[in-house]
Write a protein that holds these residues in place. Sequence first.
Motif, mmCIF file in Angstrom:
data_model
loop_
_atom_site.group_PDB
_atom_site.id
_atom_site.type_symbol
_atom_site.label_atom_id
_atom_site.label_comp_id
_atom_site.label_asym_id
_atom_site.label_seq_id
_atom_site.Cartn_x
_atom_site.Cartn_y
_atom_site.Cartn_z
ATOM 1 N N ASP A 42 -42.733 18.777 6.411
ATOM 2 C CA ASP A 42 -42.768 18.473 7.844
ATOM 3 C C ASP A 42 -41.382 18.444 8.484
ATOM 4 O O ASP A 42 -41.256 18.252 9.695
ATOM 5 C CB ASP A 42 -43.430 17.101 8.078
ATOM 6 C CG ASP A 42 -44.916 17.118 7.767
ATOM 7 O OD1 ASP A 42 -45.498 18.220 7.696
ATOM 8 O OD2 ASP A 42 -45.497 16.024 7.587
ATOM 9 N N TYR A 43 -40.342 18.598 7.667
ATOM 10 C CA TYR A 43 -38.966 18.401 8.134
ATOM 11 C C TYR A 43 -38.622 19.238 9.357
ATOM 12 O O TYR A 43 -38.150 18.715 10.369
ATOM 13 C CB TYR A 43 -38.013 18.712 6.982
ATOM 14 C CG TYR A 43 -36.555 18.763 7.379
ATOM 15 C CD1 TYR A 43 -35.837 17.590 7.622
ATOM 16 C CD2 TYR A 43 -35.884 19.981 7.491
ATOM 17 C CE1 TYR A 43 -34.497 17.636 7.970
ATOM 18 C CE2 TYR A 43 -34.545 20.034 7.838
ATOM 19 C CZ TYR A 43 -33.856 18.859 8.081
ATOM 20 O OH TYR A 43 -32.547 18.908 8.438
ATOM 21 N N ASP A 44 -38.834 20.540 9.289
ATOM 22 C CA ASP A 44 -38.451 21.407 10.402
ATOM 23 C C ASP A 44 -39.202 21.056 11.679
ATOM 24 O O ASP A 44 -38.624 21.011 12.763
ATOM 25 C CB ASP A 44 -38.686 22.871 10.049
ATOM 26 C CG ASP A 44 -37.570 23.445 9.191
ATOM 27 O OD1 ASP A 44 -36.395 23.176 9.492
ATOM 28 O OD2 ASP A 44 -37.871 24.152 8.223
ATOM 29 N N GLU A 45 -40.495 20.802 11.531
ATOM 30 C CA GLU A 45 -41.303 20.483 12.712
ATOM 31 C C GLU A 45 -40.857 19.171 13.349
ATOM 32 O O GLU A 45 -40.713 19.081 14.576
ATOM 33 C CB GLU A 45 -42.786 20.385 12.324
ATOM 34 C CG GLU A 45 -43.704 20.063 13.491
ATOM 35 C CD GLU A 45 -45.154 19.938 13.074
ATOM 36 O OE1 GLU A 45 -45.999 19.685 13.949
ATOM 37 O OE2 GLU A 45 -45.446 20.086 11.866
ATOM 38 N N ILE A 46 -40.610 18.150 12.528
ATOM 39 C CA ILE A 46 -40.188 16.850 13.053
ATOM 40 C C ILE A 46 -38.813 16.951 13.699
ATOM 41 O O ILE A 46 -38.576 16.412 14.784
ATOM 42 C CB ILE A 46 -40.205 15.783 11.945
ATOM 43 C CG1 ILE A 46 -41.649 15.486 11.532
ATOM 44 C CG2 ILE A 46 -39.509 14.504 12.401
ATOM 45 C CD1 ILE A 46 -41.774 14.547 10.352
ATOM 46 N N ALA A 47 -37.886 17.655 13.037
ATOM 47 C CA ALA A 47 -36.544 17.809 13.599
ATOM 48 C C ALA A 47 -36.598 18.504 14.949
ATOM 49 O O ALA A 47 -35.941 18.088 15.909
ATOM 50 C CB ALA A 47 -35.655 18.585 12.638
ATOM 51 N N SER A 48 -37.394 19.554 15.054
ATOM 52 C CA SER A 48 -37.503 20.289 16.314
ATOM 53 C C SER A 48 -38.118 19.420 17.408
ATOM 54 O O SER A 48 -37.656 19.421 18.548
ATOM 55 C CB SER A 48 -38.339 21.554 16.116
ATOM 56 O OG SER A 48 -37.716 22.452 15.235
#
Length: 260
Positions: A42-48
């Motif tokens: 989920d890292y990329d989605e949460i960061a974005s």
Amino acid sequence: MRKVADVQLSGNGYRKNNKVLDGARALFESGSLADFLKYSGDYDEIASKVLDLGGKIIYGPQNQGSLNKNATNVHKRFRGLMNEVESAATPSLSLADLKTVRDWKMVRNRVRQNWLLVDSNTDEAVCQTTTAAFSALPDWETSMSTLDALHGVGPATASFILALRDSTIPVFSEELARCCGVVSTSAKYDRNEYREFHRVVNEKATSLSTKSLQITPRQIEQACWACVYSQHPKLTSSSPFPSDDLPVDPPVKKRARTKR
């Protein structure tokens, strides 16, 4: 004094609001492989999502308001740079690339006094130094020592640079440093502290890995960061995050030449 944005909860934010790390701390201490895979996935989605909240999030040195930058696209630039460095036969960074690394580190962490020191490097020096540092991998200590030649690049920034190429090198993020127990109150961000951090995070990655699936320190760091920011007040209705009226350091009168 400039407010600390709610995506910059490190430093005073974490020391004064330690509960925001409870979930990530529990993840590091006793989380299952499935838990780590979920959050790292989920890292990329949460960061974005976090960076896009409100359209523009401003960061920069606290006494240099006119030099503040828009953080919305920094994450995407950093991830693109990671793909380039990982796939390059002989990787190196330009001065513009180094600024991208610095900018993403500054979005993820409290802005510090040496924010502008990176700008004083020449493009040639950055290219030559990073080429040598990347070529020394997997000997990360030699690589990190090589990067000492660059202005404004201490162990923390060096870890962000080397992690672009080597997934076994965890970035020295404040979230993971506190969650893994290496940092309790004030962080030194020196080589000895990073050496312990590197050991602890790699041991955790090894303990989670299976015969068919190798977990990397990069995934560990991204999972803990995603766990913290999945509780962002604008992403969930019940969050331990405080308001963005957090205490900040007083304006810097004199630019220090310390490295981090």
